[in-house]
Write a protein that holds these residues in place. Structure first.
Motif, PDB file in Angstrom:
ATOM      1  N   THR A  25      -5.809 -44.610 -32.933  1.00 16.98           N
ATOM      2  CA  THR A  25      -5.217 -44.175 -31.665  1.00 16.98           C
ATOM      3  C   THR A  25      -5.704 -42.762 -31.343  1.00 16.98           C
ATOM      4  OG1 THR A  25      -3.230 -45.531 -31.940  1.00 16.98           O
ATOM      5  CG2 THR A  25      -3.086 -43.672 -30.432  1.00 16.98           C
ATOM      6  N   VAL A  26      -6.279 -42.608 -30.155  1.00 16.50           N
ATOM      7  CA  VAL A  26      -6.781 -41.312 -29.686  1.00 16.50           C
ATOM      8  C   VAL A  26      -5.877 -40.841 -28.553  1.00 16.50           C
ATOM      9  CG1 VAL A  26      -8.707 -40.109 -28.596  1.00 16.50           C
ATOM     10  CG2 VAL A  26      -9.157 -41.860 -30.321  1.00 16.50           C
ATOM     11  N   THR A  27      -5.336 -39.645 -28.688  1.00 16.55           N
ATOM     12  CA  THR A  27      -4.441 -39.109 -27.663  1.00 16.55           C
ATOM     13  C   THR A  27      -5.207 -38.221 -26.691  1.00 16.55           C
ATOM     14  OG1 THR A  27      -3.855 -37.275 -29.123  1.00 16.55           O
ATOM     15  CG2 THR A  27      -2.400 -39.190 -29.137  1.00 16.55           C
ATOM     16  N   LEU A  28      -4.858 -38.331 -25.422  1.00 12.30           N
ATOM     17  CA  LEU A  28      -5.548 -37.605 -24.356  1.00 12.30           C
ATOM     18  C   LEU A  28      -4.525 -36.906 -23.484  1.00 12.30           C
ATOM     19  CD1 LEU A  28      -8.047 -36.986 -22.528  1.00 12.30           C
ATOM     20  CD2 LEU A  28      -7.616 -39.194 -21.421  1.00 12.30           C
ATOM     21  N   ILE A  29      -4.533 -35.577 -23.496  1.00 17.08           N
ATOM     22  CA  ILE A  29      -3.626 -34.817 -22.642  1.00 17.08           C
ATOM     23  C   ILE A  29      -4.234 -34.784 -21.230  1.00 17.08           C
ATOM     24  CG2 ILE A  29      -4.592 -32.512 -23.086  1.00 17.08           C
ATOM     25  CD1 ILE A  29      -0.857 -33.225 -23.119  1.00 17.08           C
ATOM     26  N   THR A  30      -3.445 -35.159 -20.225  1.00 17.27           N
ATOM     27  CA  THR A  30      -3.990 -35.242 -18.867  1.00 17.27           C
ATOM     28  C   THR A  30      -3.419 -34.118 -17.999  1.00 17.27           C
ATOM     29  OG1 THR A  30      -2.273 -36.841 -18.198  1.00 17.27           O
ATOM     30  CG2 THR A  30      -4.332 -37.724 -19.082  1.00 17.27           C
ATOM     31  N   GLY A  31      -2.739 -34.471 -16.923  1.00 19.75           N
ATOM     32  CA  GLY A  31      -2.194 -33.453 -16.033  1.00 19.75           C
ATOM     33  C   GLY A  31      -0.850 -33.881 -15.499  1.00 19.75           C
ATOM     34  N   THR A  32      -0.450 -33.267 -14.402  1.00 18.67           N
ATOM     35  CA  THR A  32       0.864 -33.562 -13.837  1.00 18.67           C
ATOM     36  C   THR A  32       0.846 -34.897 -13.102  1.00 18.67           C
ATOM     37  OG1 THR A  32       0.245 -32.271 -11.887  1.00 18.67           O
ATOM     38  CG2 THR A  32       1.497 -31.140 -13.610  1.00 18.67           C
ATOM     39  N   GLN A  74       0.081 -30.588 -32.250  1.00 16.32           N
ATOM     40  CA  GLN A  74      -0.277 -31.579 -33.256  1.00 16.32           C
ATOM     41  C   GLN A  74      -0.473 -32.955 -32.617  1.00 16.32           C
ATOM     42  OE1 GLN A  74       2.649 -31.574 -36.386  1.00 16.32           O
ATOM     43  NE2 GLN A  74       2.099 -29.538 -37.112  1.00 16.32           N
ATOM     44  N   GLY A  75      -1.541 -33.620 -33.005  1.00 18.27           N
ATOM     45  CA  GLY A  75      -1.771 -34.983 -32.550  1.00 18.27           C
ATOM     46  C   GLY A  75      -2.572 -35.114 -31.276  1.00 18.27           C
ATOM     47  N   VAL A  76      -2.904 -34.013 -30.601  1.00 19.71           N
ATOM     48  CA  VAL A  76      -3.707 -34.095 -29.376  1.00 19.71           C
ATOM     49  C   VAL A  76      -5.186 -34.055 -29.750  1.00 19.71           C
ATOM     50  CG1 VAL A  76      -4.342 -32.940 -27.224  1.00 19.71           C
ATOM     51  CG2 VAL A  76      -1.940 -33.113 -27.888  1.00 19.71           C
ATOM     52  N   ASP A  77      -5.924 -35.091 -29.367  1.00 17.39           N
ATOM     53  CA  ASP A  77      -7.341 -35.188 -29.723  1.00 17.39           C
ATOM     54  C   ASP A  77      -8.262 -34.694 -28.611  1.00 17.39           C
ATOM     55  OD1 ASP A  77      -7.003 -36.546 -32.309  1.00 17.39           O
ATOM     56  OD2 ASP A  77      -6.239 -38.205 -31.112  1.00 17.39           O
ATOM     57  N   LEU A  78      -7.920 -35.021 -27.371  1.00 13.31           N
ATOM     58  CA  LEU A  78      -8.769 -34.705 -26.235  1.00 13.31           C
ATOM     59  C   LEU A  78      -7.915 -34.217 -25.073  1.00 13.31           C
ATOM     60  CD1 LEU A  78     -10.768 -38.042 -26.358  1.00 13.31           C
ATOM     61  CD2 LEU A  78     -11.847 -35.827 -26.720  1.00 13.31           C
ATOM     62  N   GLY A  79      -8.573 -33.615 -24.092  1.00 12.91           N
ATOM     63  CA  GLY A  79      -7.839 -33.189 -22.908  1.00 12.91           C
ATOM     64  C   GLY A  79      -8.780 -32.972 -21.737  1.00 12.91           C
ATOM     65  N   ILE A  80      -8.234 -33.068 -20.527  1.00 12.50           N
ATOM     66  CA  ILE A  80      -9.014 -32.792 -19.322  1.00 12.50           C
ATOM     67  C   ILE A  80      -8.626 -31.397 -18.831  1.00 12.50           C
ATOM     68  CG2 ILE A  80      -9.592 -33.542 -16.994  1.00 12.50           C
ATOM     69  CD1 ILE A  80      -8.729 -36.361 -17.773  1.00 12.50           C
ATOM     70  N   VAL A  81      -9.611 -30.520 -18.726  1.00  8.83           N
ATOM     71  CA  VAL A  81      -9.371 -29.148 -18.289  1.00  8.83           C
ATOM     72  C   VAL A  81     -10.379 -28.786 -17.207  1.00  8.83           C
ATOM     73  CG1 VAL A  81      -8.471 -28.466 -20.547  1.00  8.83           C
ATOM     74  CG2 VAL A  81     -10.882 -28.132 -20.050  1.00  8.83           C
ATOM     75  N   ARG A  82     -10.106 -27.713 -16.520  1.00  9.14           N
ATOM     76  CA  ARG A  82     -11.001 -27.253 -15.466  1.00  9.14           C
ATOM     77  C   ARG A  82     -12.012 -26.279 -16.045  1.00  9.14           C
ATOM     78  NH1 ARG A  82      -7.337 -26.253 -10.781  1.00  9.14           N
ATOM     79  NH2 ARG A  82      -7.264 -28.520 -10.817  1.00  9.14           N
ATOM     80  N   ALA A  83     -13.247 -26.351 -15.571  1.00 15.54           N
ATOM     81  CA  ALA A  83     -14.337 -25.594 -16.178  1.00 15.54           C
ATOM     82  C   ALA A  83     -14.132 -24.088 -16.141  1.00 15.54           C
ATOM     83  CB  ALA A  83     -15.658 -25.952 -15.495  1.00 15.54           C
ATOM     84  N   ASP A  84     -13.433 -23.566 -15.128  1.00 13.26           N
ATOM     85  CA  ASP A  84     -13.284 -22.110 -15.008  1.00 13.26           C
ATOM     86  C   ASP A  84     -12.081 -21.562 -15.776  1.00 13.26           C
ATOM     87  OD1 ASP A  84     -11.345 -23.189 -13.379  1.00 13.26           O
ATOM     88  OD2 ASP A  84     -11.886 -22.047 -11.584  1.00 13.26           O
ATOM     89  N   THR A  85     -11.292 -22.439 -16.408  1.00 14.76           N
ATOM     90  CA  THR A  85     -10.064 -21.989 -17.069  1.00 14.76           C
ATOM     91  C   THR A  85     -10.347 -21.126 -18.292  1.00 14.76           C
ATOM     92  OG1 THR A  85      -8.890 -23.964 -16.307  1.00 14.76           O
ATOM     93  CG2 THR A  85      -7.901 -22.735 -18.132  1.00 14.76           C
TER      94      THR A  85
END
Length: 385
Positions: free
Chosen positions: A55-62, A105-116
């Motif tokens: 299982t791969v966890t992906l943090i997204t957005g609102t 803990q447990g977050v593998d990937l995430g979507i972020v903005r390039a300028d952050t």
């Protein structure tokens, strides 16, 4: 006594009859899917290990944002039973996602903005933070949308105005403040959740709402316009050309805010699928490698309905200035012969264009490349329709 025994016998026969009918019409739930088998075996060491191993966890957005929709699309396309499961997590925005990838803990990937990441370093909140991250791929471009009264034609006219830039754990405020600083715009910035900010705009309590997200962005497309408001233009000025791309919003994107057949110029910033810079020998790296193989292999399916139209903008091999790509992602691209075609086409374009010799610096050359990228992405989208 005989009466009691007779009743008992009848009851037994009824139960047996119901059981027989149940056996004929009902199915064993544990045969339905591997997921249900796992539920029925809950508590066993092997089940716990199997569920966590793949299982791969992906943090997204609102909720309502493009990140969440991308996460849902990935979970749908890449699901492979117990072999691979992508578990999207609703996040708080780009800045919080950076912290979540680093520390939660447990977050593998995430979507972020390039300028952050650049913003966090520039403001002294972090040092060498990009070394702690890798990127799987550049995703799509997120456009800046400035909802304002029609009396405000461009972003520069927000000087001295009260402007909402969403909450301070997202990414909109990062892009908005960076753009304001580079253009020398001094606005009265307030941090208000978008839905509330829209209502305050209608009531005249604030002068504009800035939203940075992939078009068509839900809170913008559903804005009920009584005719007083529109989308103000953002000029692609030279101070913005190092990190941003030129973009266009059309009446097809926002018929509620742009007149039929018209367009509004703006800028865009890339969204990035990022990961912590794990050691290749770790189990976390193994899981991300498993995700990458499935994602890149099945990527073409994401570029067609019913998935988000922004997938059509994604080029897996597109370079991202200042970032290091996840080694296993680069290895996959190399082994499958996937190259950043856009850069090659751009170099060919420069060789055939007399203006190329007039570029005074690498910065000007990179700015022109970004404009070419935007044009090329638009051409690619039109070809896929």
């Amino acid at each position: 006594m005989r009466y009691v025994l007779g009743m008992a016998a009848a009851a037994m026969m009824m139960v047996c009859g119901l059981s027989a009918r149940a056996e004929q019409t009902e199915y064993d739930p544990s045969r339905v899917s591997d997921s249900l088998k796992a539920i029925f075996q809950f508590g066993s060491a092997s089940t716990k290990q199997a569920l966590n191993a793949n299982t791969v966890t992906l943090i997204t957005g609102t909720i309502g944002g493009t990140y969440v929709q991308f996460g849902a699309d990935l979970a749908s396309v890449l699901d492979d039973g117990n072999k691979l499961r992508v578990l999207p997590i609703v996040g708080r925005g780009s800045v919080q996602s950076v912290a979540d990838i680093l520390f939660l803990q447990g977050v593998d990937l995430g979507i972020v903005r390039a300028d952050t990441l650049d913003y966090l370093e520039r403001k002294g909140f972090a040092k060498d933070i990009k070394k702690q991250f890798t990127y799987v791929t550049k995703l799509y471009n997120e456009e800046m949308q400035v909802i304002a009264p029609k009396s405000i034609a461009t972003l520069k006219e927000l000087e001295g105005k009260t402007v909402s830039v969403d909450l301070p754990n997202g990414g909109t405020f990062v892009t908005a403040l960076t753009v304001f600083e580079r253009l020398g715009i001094k606005a009265n910035v307030v941090y208000i959740e978008q839905r509330i900010a829209m209502e305050k705009l209608k009531a005249g309590e604030i002068d504009a709402v800035i939203v940075v997200g992939g078009k068509p962005y839900k809170s913008v497309s559903t804005f009920v316009n009584d005719g007083r408001f529109h989308l103000a233009a953002v000029d692609y000025s030279k101070p913005l050309q190092g990190d941003y791309l030129p973009a266009t919003l059309s009446s097809k994107d926002y018929p509620n805010l742009i007149k039929d057949g018209e367009t509004v110029d703006t800028i865009a910033v890339p969204a990035v699928l990022a990961a912590y810079n794990w050691d290749p020998k770790t189990d976390r790296y193994r899981k991300i490698a498993q995700f990458v193989d499935a994602f890149f292999t099945k990527f073409p399916a994401l570029q067609h309905p019913p998935f988000h139209p922004k997938w059509k903008e994604v080029s897996l091999a597109a370079p991202l200035s200042g970032w290091n790509r996840l080694p296993v992602a680069q290895q996959w691209l190399d082994s499958h012969g996937v190259e950043p075609v856009t850069r090659q086409r751009f170099e060919a374009f420069l060789r055939q264009n007399p203006a190329a010799a007039k570029l005074s610096s690498d910065t000007d050359r990179e700015a022109l490349f970004r404009q070419f990228q935007a044009w090329d992405a638009a051409q690619t989208r039109s070809e896929k329709k």
